[in-house]
Design an enzyme around this catalytic site. Structure first.
Site, PDB file in Angstrom:
ATOM      1  N   ASP A 110       0.837  -1.195   0.000  1.00  0.00           N
ATOM      2  CA  ASP A 110       0.000   0.000   0.000  1.00  0.00           C
ATOM      3  C   ASP A 110       0.881   1.259   0.000  1.00  0.00           C
ATOM      4  OD1 ASP A 110      -2.514  -1.624   0.553  1.00  0.00           O
ATOM      5  OD2 ASP A 110      -1.262  -2.124   2.268  1.00  0.00           O
TER       6      ASP A 110
ATOM      7  N   HIS B 107      -4.596  -3.285   6.408  1.00  0.00           N
ATOM      8  CA  HIS B 107      -4.422  -3.556   4.978  1.00  0.00           C
ATOM      9  C   HIS B 107      -5.806  -3.914   4.425  1.00  0.00           C
ATOM     10  CE1 HIS B 107      -3.015  -4.892   1.135  1.00  0.00           C
ATOM     11  NE2 HIS B 107      -3.592  -6.073   1.317  1.00  0.00           N
TER      12      HIS B 107
HETATM   13  N1  LIG Z   1      -0.869  -7.909   2.350  1.00  0.00           N
HETATM   14  C1  LIG Z   1      -0.884  -7.672   1.050  1.00  0.00           C
HETATM   15  O1  LIG Z   1      -0.432  -6.594   0.611  1.00  0.00           O
HETATM   16  C2  LIG Z   1      -1.395  -8.688   0.075  1.00  0.00           C
HETATM   17  C3  LIG Z   1      -1.292  -8.440  -1.283  1.00  0.00           C
HETATM   18  C4  LIG Z   1      -1.731  -9.398  -2.169  1.00  0.00           C
HETATM   19  C5  LIG Z   1      -2.287 -10.578  -1.713  1.00  0.00           C
HETATM   20  N2  LIG Z   1      -2.391 -10.795  -0.376  1.00  0.00           N
HETATM   21  C6  LIG Z   1      -2.915 -12.038   0.162  1.00  0.00           C
HETATM   22  O2  LIG Z   1      -1.871 -13.024   0.065  1.00  0.00           O
HETATM   23  C7  LIG Z   1      -2.440 -14.323   0.073  1.00  0.00           C
HETATM   24  C8  LIG Z   1      -1.869 -15.195  -1.027  1.00  0.00           C
HETATM   25  O3  LIG Z   1      -2.244 -14.693  -2.273  1.00  0.00           O
HETATM   26  P1  LIG Z   1      -1.981 -15.543  -3.599  1.00  0.00           P
HETATM   27  O4  LIG Z   1      -2.478 -14.707  -4.710  1.00  0.00           O
HETATM   28  O5  LIG Z   1      -0.585 -16.047  -3.626  1.00  0.00           O
HETATM   29  O6  LIG Z   1      -2.979 -16.743  -3.382  1.00  0.00           O
HETATM   30  P2  LIG Z   1      -2.919 -18.185  -4.067  1.00  0.00           P
HETATM   31  O7  LIG Z   1      -4.259 -18.795  -3.858  1.00  0.00           O
HETATM   32  O8  LIG Z   1      -2.376 -18.111  -5.440  1.00  0.00           O
HETATM   33  O9  LIG Z   1      -1.846 -18.934  -3.175  1.00  0.00           O
HETATM   34  C9  LIG Z   1      -2.108 -19.260  -1.864  1.00  0.00           C
HETATM   35  C10 LIG Z   1      -1.359 -20.527  -1.592  1.00  0.00           C
HETATM   36  O10 LIG Z   1      -1.507 -20.809  -0.240  1.00  0.00           O
HETATM   37  C11 LIG Z   1      -1.653 -22.217  -0.135  1.00  0.00           C
HETATM   38  N3  LIG Z   1      -2.217 -22.537   1.143  1.00  0.00           N
HETATM   39  C12 LIG Z   1      -3.525 -22.581   1.500  1.00  0.00           C
HETATM   40  N4  LIG Z   1      -3.634 -22.991   2.762  1.00  0.00           N
HETATM   41  C13 LIG Z   1      -2.354 -23.173   3.221  1.00  0.00           C
HETATM   42  C14 LIG Z   1      -1.817 -23.611   4.440  1.00  0.00           C
HETATM   43  N5  LIG Z   1      -2.601 -23.909   5.465  1.00  0.00           N
HETATM   44  N6  LIG Z   1      -0.485 -23.698   4.543  1.00  0.00           N
HETATM   45  C15 LIG Z   1       0.330 -23.404   3.518  1.00  0.00           C
HETATM   46  N7  LIG Z   1      -0.138 -23.015   2.324  1.00  0.00           N
HETATM   47  C16 LIG Z   1      -1.468 -22.903   2.178  1.00  0.00           C
HETATM   48  C17 LIG Z   1      -2.525 -22.584  -1.322  1.00  0.00           C
HETATM   49  O11 LIG Z   1      -2.470 -23.961  -1.627  1.00  0.00           O
HETATM   50  C18 LIG Z   1      -1.893 -21.718  -2.390  1.00  0.00           C
HETATM   51  O12 LIG Z   1      -0.833 -22.396  -3.039  1.00  0.00           O
HETATM   52  C19 LIG Z   1      -3.928 -14.097  -0.008  1.00  0.00           C
HETATM   53  O13 LIG Z   1      -4.480 -14.149   1.290  1.00  0.00           O
HETATM   54  C20 LIG Z   1      -4.049 -12.677  -0.548  1.00  0.00           C
HETATM   55  O14 LIG Z   1      -5.289 -12.089  -0.245  1.00  0.00           O
HETATM   56  C21 LIG Z   1      -1.949  -9.867   0.517  1.00  0.00           C
HETATM   57  O1  LIG Z   2      -7.456  -6.925  -1.512  1.00  0.00           O
HETATM   58  C1  LIG Z   2      -6.985  -8.062  -1.622  1.00  0.00           C
HETATM   59  O2  LIG Z   2      -7.455  -9.077  -1.103  1.00  0.00           O
HETATM   60  C2  LIG Z   2      -5.764  -8.232  -2.446  1.00  0.00           C
HETATM   61  C3  LIG Z   2      -4.548  -7.732  -1.798  1.00  0.00           C
HETATM   62  O3  LIG Z   2      -4.659  -7.586  -0.421  1.00  0.00           O
HETATM   63  C4  LIG Z   2      -4.048  -6.477  -2.404  1.00  0.00           C
HETATM   64  O4  LIG Z   2      -3.966  -5.462  -1.726  1.00  0.00           O
HETATM   65  O5  LIG Z   2      -3.702  -6.491  -3.596  1.00  0.00           O
END
Ligand SMILES: NC(=O)c1ccc[n+]([C@@H]2O[C@H](COP(=O)([O-])OP(=O)(O)OC[C@H]3O[C@@H](n4cnc5c(N)ncnc54)[C@H](O)[C@@H]3O)[C@@H](O)[C@H]2O)c1
Ligand SMILES: O=C(O)C[C@H](O)C(=O)O
Length: 379
Positions: free
Chosen positions: A207, A235
């Site tokens: 962010d 977030h």
């Molecule tokens: N904080 C931020 O700025 C931010 C930004 C983008 C995404 N995210 C978050 O990050 C996370 C991951 O996003 P993504 O696009 O890689 O998702 P994704 O679905 O592509 O990957 C998630 C992975 O986690 C695995 N997983 C599920 N349960 C699990 C467990 N108990 N232990 C280990 N692995 C497990 C899944 O099998 C998958 O491979 C999501 O929660 C998303 O909302 C946060």
């Molecule tokens: O908003 C979401 O779940 C996606 C992620 O946290 C993001 O900020 O891109």
């Protein structure tokens, strides 16, 4: 120094874990490049080899994981002279995909990568890790609110907290990326009581970087010339991207962003909502949540935490609130922080006007509600 440089197999036994994070903040890569002593060693062909650092990435078979692990293996997170051993965890249905990532890491022949542990066993994954980047979880899909995924993630974070507490290296630093990131981090903190609260953080650097990017586009300046924006709070769409203290480097010195933009209506309106809604906009465009920017920002977060923030610059990190800025203590809340010698410190004494105060309080209120909801999911 770790003795076995070979790449390890999925479900293979771990190399001997090192006991602590062996990064010396005083040997930052940029400084190392300038140091005549180190340059002398380099010319003699003698490398100042460091012990490998073990970095856990959970959810490593997912899309952020796929973008993140090569960055870590290339030195983007810990520096170009820091060897790493990657620990990758995912769930059994993703085991084959995880093995595919492991094979690609072998194929990429990263010189800094001294080993890979790719596993579906949380204990094996957490054993001896110095840094844990918690990406695994259930991602928000188009049209879903973050709260919809709370209960799934709370139980994941509770059990992984226990594995980290029991098996990670002492002083392991934790970054939670998976949403709801602040509250997942809080649950992790609650269920890993022997890990110091200051070691458990969540990602709001994405962010922060988005805010820098918006200002850079608006003013047509280099993003690297913009600094000291702040992301306050969650977030989520209640976060408060604040430019009250942000500056831009210009040929005639640093100037306040507010003065250069000269449009408070935009700064208090569209700018804020664009940053707040950027994650949703990416999901709408890609049908997937942000991955390359999330991975890059996770590297920024850990790099600055471990190696330090540049003089005069702060960054945003979700950290355990101590009541600074009248934010309720006991939440994981995003604050402006500086980092030195592996420790973050909340920047104190910034003025908060009435407009900002309301925004800081609104996002704190959402976090308090999320905390209550998370605890209700646990019972
Ligand atoms: N904080 C931020 O700025 C931010 C930004 C983008 C995404 N995210 C978050 O990050 C996370 C991951 O996003 P993504 O696009 O890689 O998702 P994704 O679905 O592509 O990957 C998630 C992975 O986690 C695995 N997983 C599920 N349960 C699990 C467990 N108990 N232990 C280990 N692995 C497990 C899944 O099998 C998958 O491979 C999501 O929660 C998303 O909302 C946060
Ligand atoms: O908003 C979401 O779940 C996606 C992620 O946290 C993001 O900020 O891109």
């Amino acid at each position: 120094m770790e003795s076995n440089p070979s790449i390890m197999k999925v479900q293979g036994a771990c190399n001997r874990p090192s006991n602590h994070l062996s990064i010396r903040p005083s040997v930052r890569p940029s400084i190392a490049r300038l140091s005549p002593l180190l340059l002398g060693w380099h010319l003699l062909g003698v490398s100042m080899a460091k012990d490998p650092v073990r970095v856990l990435v959970t959810g490593a078979a997912g899309q952020i994981g796929y973008a993140l692990v090569p960055m870590i293996a290339r030195g983007v997170m810990l520096g170009p002279d820091q060897p790493v051993i990657l620990h990758m965890l995912d769930i059994p249905p993703a085991a084959e995909a995880l093995n595919g990532v492991r094979m690609e890491l072998v194929d990429a022949a990263f010189p800094l990568l001294k080993g890979v542990v790719a596993t579906t066993d949380a204990v094996e994954a957490c054993t001896g890790v110095n840094i844990a980047v918690m990406v695994g979880g259930f991602p928000r899909k188009e049209g879903m609110e973050r709260k919809d995924v709370m209960s799934k993630n709370v139980s994941i974070y509770k059990s992984q907290a226990s594995a980290l507490e029991a098996y990670a290296a002492p002083n392991c630093k934790v970054l939670v990326v998976a949403n709801p990131a602040n509250t997942n981090a809080l649950i992790l903190k609650e269920f890993a009581p022997s890990i110091p609260a200051k070691n458990i953080t969540c990602l709001t650097r994405l962010d922060h970087n988005r805010a820098l990017g918006q200002i850079s586009e608006r003013l047509t300046v280099q993003v690297s010339d913009v600094k000291n924006v702040i992301i306050w709070g969650n977030h989520s769409s209640t976060q408060y991207p604040d430019v009250s203290h942000a500056t831009v480097k210009t040929p005639s010195g640093e100037k306040p962003v507010r003065e250069l933009v000269s449009d408070d209506a935009w700064l208090r309106g569209e700018f804020i909502t664009t940053v707040q809604q950027r994650g949703a906009a990416i999901i709408k465009a890609r049908k997937l949540s942000s991955a390359l920017s999330a991975a890059s920002s996770a590297c920024d977060h850990i790099r600055d935490w471990v190696l330090g923030t540049p003089e005069g610059t702060w960054v945003s990190m979700g950290v355990y609130s101590d009541g600074s800025y009248n934010v309720p203590a006991g939440l994981i809340y995003s604050f402006p922080v500086t980092c030195n010698a592996g420790e973050w410190t909340i920047v104190q004494g910034l003025s908060v006007d009435e407009f900002s105060r309301k925004k800081l309080d609104a996002t704190a209120e959402e976090l308090s509600e999320e905390k209550a909801l998370a605890y209700s999911c646990l019972s």
